[in-house]
Motif scaffolding. Sequence first.
Motif, PDB file in Angstrom:
ATOM      1  N   SER A 176     -12.044  -5.932   1.851  1.00 45.81           N
ATOM      2  CA  SER A 176     -11.884  -4.968   2.949  1.00 45.81           C
ATOM      3  C   SER A 176     -13.096  -4.956   3.843  1.00 45.81           C
ATOM      4  O   SER A 176     -14.158  -5.401   3.468  1.00 45.81           O
ATOM      5  N   GLN A 231      -5.808  -0.205  -0.585  1.00 43.92           N
ATOM      6  CA  GLN A 231      -5.896  -1.295   0.395  1.00 43.92           C
ATOM      7  C   GLN A 231      -6.868  -2.364  -0.078  1.00 43.92           C
ATOM      8  O   GLN A 231      -6.580  -3.570  -0.001  1.00 43.92           O
ATOM      9  N   ASP A 268      -5.622   5.796  -0.596  1.00 44.80           N
ATOM     10  CA  ASP A 268      -5.221   4.719   0.312  1.00 44.80           C
ATOM     11  C   ASP A 268      -6.307   3.666   0.549  1.00 44.80           C
ATOM     12  O   ASP A 268      -6.034   2.471   0.412  1.00 44.80           O
ATOM     13  N   PRO A 298       0.814  -1.223   0.000  1.00 45.06           N
ATOM     14  CA  PRO A 298       0.000   0.000   0.000  1.00 45.06           C
ATOM     15  C   PRO A 298       0.846   1.271   0.000  1.00 45.06           C
ATOM     16  O   PRO A 298       0.522   2.233  -0.694  1.00 45.06           O
TER      17      PRO A 298
END
Length: 530
Positions: A530, A522, A518, A346
Motif C-alpha cells: 500500500s 486493503q 478497511d 475489500p
Amino acid sequence: MIDISASVMQFLLAFVVLGPLVGAAAALLPAPPGLRGSSPDQAVLRHGVTVTGTILLAAVVLAIGFDHDHPSKMQATTDISWIPALDVRIHLGVDGISLPLLVLTALLTFLCALYSYFNMPAGPSPKAFVALLLVLESGTLATFAVLDLLLFFLAFEIVLIPMYFLIARWGGEARQPAAWKFILYTLLGSVVMLLGLLLIGLEAGTFDMVALATDNGRGLSTSVQVIAVLAIGLGLAVKTPMWPLHTWLPDAHTAAPTVGSVLLAGVLLKMGTYGFVRIVLPVAPDGMKTFAPYLAAFAVVGIIYGSLACLALARSGAGGDLKRLIAYSSVGHMGFVLLGIATMTPTGVNGALFANIAHGLITGLLFFLVGAVKDRYGTADLDTLAGATGAALYGRAPRLGGLLAFAAVASLGLPGLAGFWGEMLALFGAFDPADGLSRPAFLTFMAIGAFGTLLTAAYLLVVVRRVCMGARPQEAHDEQWAEPLADVRAYEFAAWTPLVALTVIAGLWPAVLLGLTDPAVQQLLAGGKS
C-alpha cells in the motif's frame, strides 16, 4: 487519539495477553484473610472480576493510544527470538483487523466474570472456574495478537482445554458427551491445520506472519498454496464452524453454562474466521482463489441450513431448546462471514470482519438473555415456555422481554443496528467478487444468502412471538406461571447494557469500525504494497 509512547504500547499489549495467565495462577492460591469477604468463594469470584476488568481497561487504553491514522500498520509490536533453530519468534502486534477483536474479547470476558460473581453456575469450586475463565481469555487474546504461525497454533490450542472443562464440569444435561464432541472435533481440525502451517513455514523459510503476508505467496508454488489452504482451511472451518463441520456446536451450546455459551459464540468462533483473514488470504492467495467458490458454496448452504434448522426448532410441538436454536443461528450468521471472506474483495472482507464483531455483541447478548429466561422458568424448552399461557415476557418481565425482542431484531439484521452492515457488505462483495472468480456463481451465492436473511427474520420473529407474547399474569390459570417473575436485575443490567449500547453505536456509526479495518484489509489483500 492520545499520544502514548511505543514502549508503553508494547507493555500494554504484552500485559493484555499475559495478564490473565498471572491472574489464573493467583486465583488458585489461598485468598489473603482481609480479602475473603463473607467466603473464600466470594473472594475468588471478585478476583476474577478485578483481573478481567483490569485487562479490559488495558485493552481500552491500548485502543485509545492506537494510531488511528495508520490502522494498517502493525503497532505495539514485540519481536523476540524464541526458537532460533526454527526461526520461531515471540512476535506480537495489533492492527485495525485485530484491535476490535482484542477489545471485544476483553469486554465479553469481563461481563461474563461480572455475571458469574452474582450468578455462579452450579458445579465444582469457583477457584477452578475463575482460573479456567482467565486461561481461556489469555489464549483467545493471544490468538488475535501473535504474529508467528507456530505461536498462533499454540494460542489457538490453549483455549480448548478450559472450554472443555467449563462445559464438562459446569454445564447442564448431556454435558460430558457435548464436551467430548467439542474437543475431539476441534483437536482433529487443529492437527490438520498444524500440517498446513508447517508446510508454509518450511517452504517459505519463515513463520513470521507479517513477512509472509508481505510476500503475498510469491515464495510459495501454487501446489503448495493449494495444499496449505486445504489443510489450514479445514482446521479453521471446524472452529468457525462451517457447514457440515458444525455438528459439535449445537451440543456444546446447549450443554454449556450461560457464560460458556457467551464466550463460545462471542469470541471462540471468531478465531476461525480471523485465521482465514490473517493467514490464508494474504499468505496463500492463489490457493485461496482455488477454493474460494467452494468456501462460498459451503457458506451459503450453512446460511440456509442454519435458518431451516432454527425454523424447525421454533415451530410448535418440535420440543426445540432455545439455546440450541441460537446455536444454529450462529451457523447461519458465520456463513455470511465466510461468504464475505470468499469474495476476496475489500468490500466482502470488511463485511466479514464487521459481521464478526456484530455477531459477538448480539449473540453474546442473546445467550445472556436465554440464560436469564432459563433461570427464571427452569427450562429453555420452547414448547414449555410457550405452553397454554405462554412465557408472556412482555407482561411478566417487560424489560427482559423488550431486551430479547431487541436482540432478536438486531440478529435478523434490522438497519440501524450492528447486524445489518456486515451481512449487507458480504452480499455486496459477492455481487462483484475478485478477479479470477466466477461472477455468475457468486451472484447465485448472493441470491441464496439474501434469501437466508428472510428465513432468519422468520424464525427470530416466531421466537419473539412464542416467548414474549401470551396471556398476561392475571389471566394465567397455572399457579406456577402466575407467580411474580423477576425482571432485569441490577447485575444483569450492568452486564448487558454495554452490549446493547455497542450494538446501537455500531449500527448507527459503522465508520468507527470500518475506518479501522478497511486500510488494513486493503494492505493485506495487496500484499503489503500500500
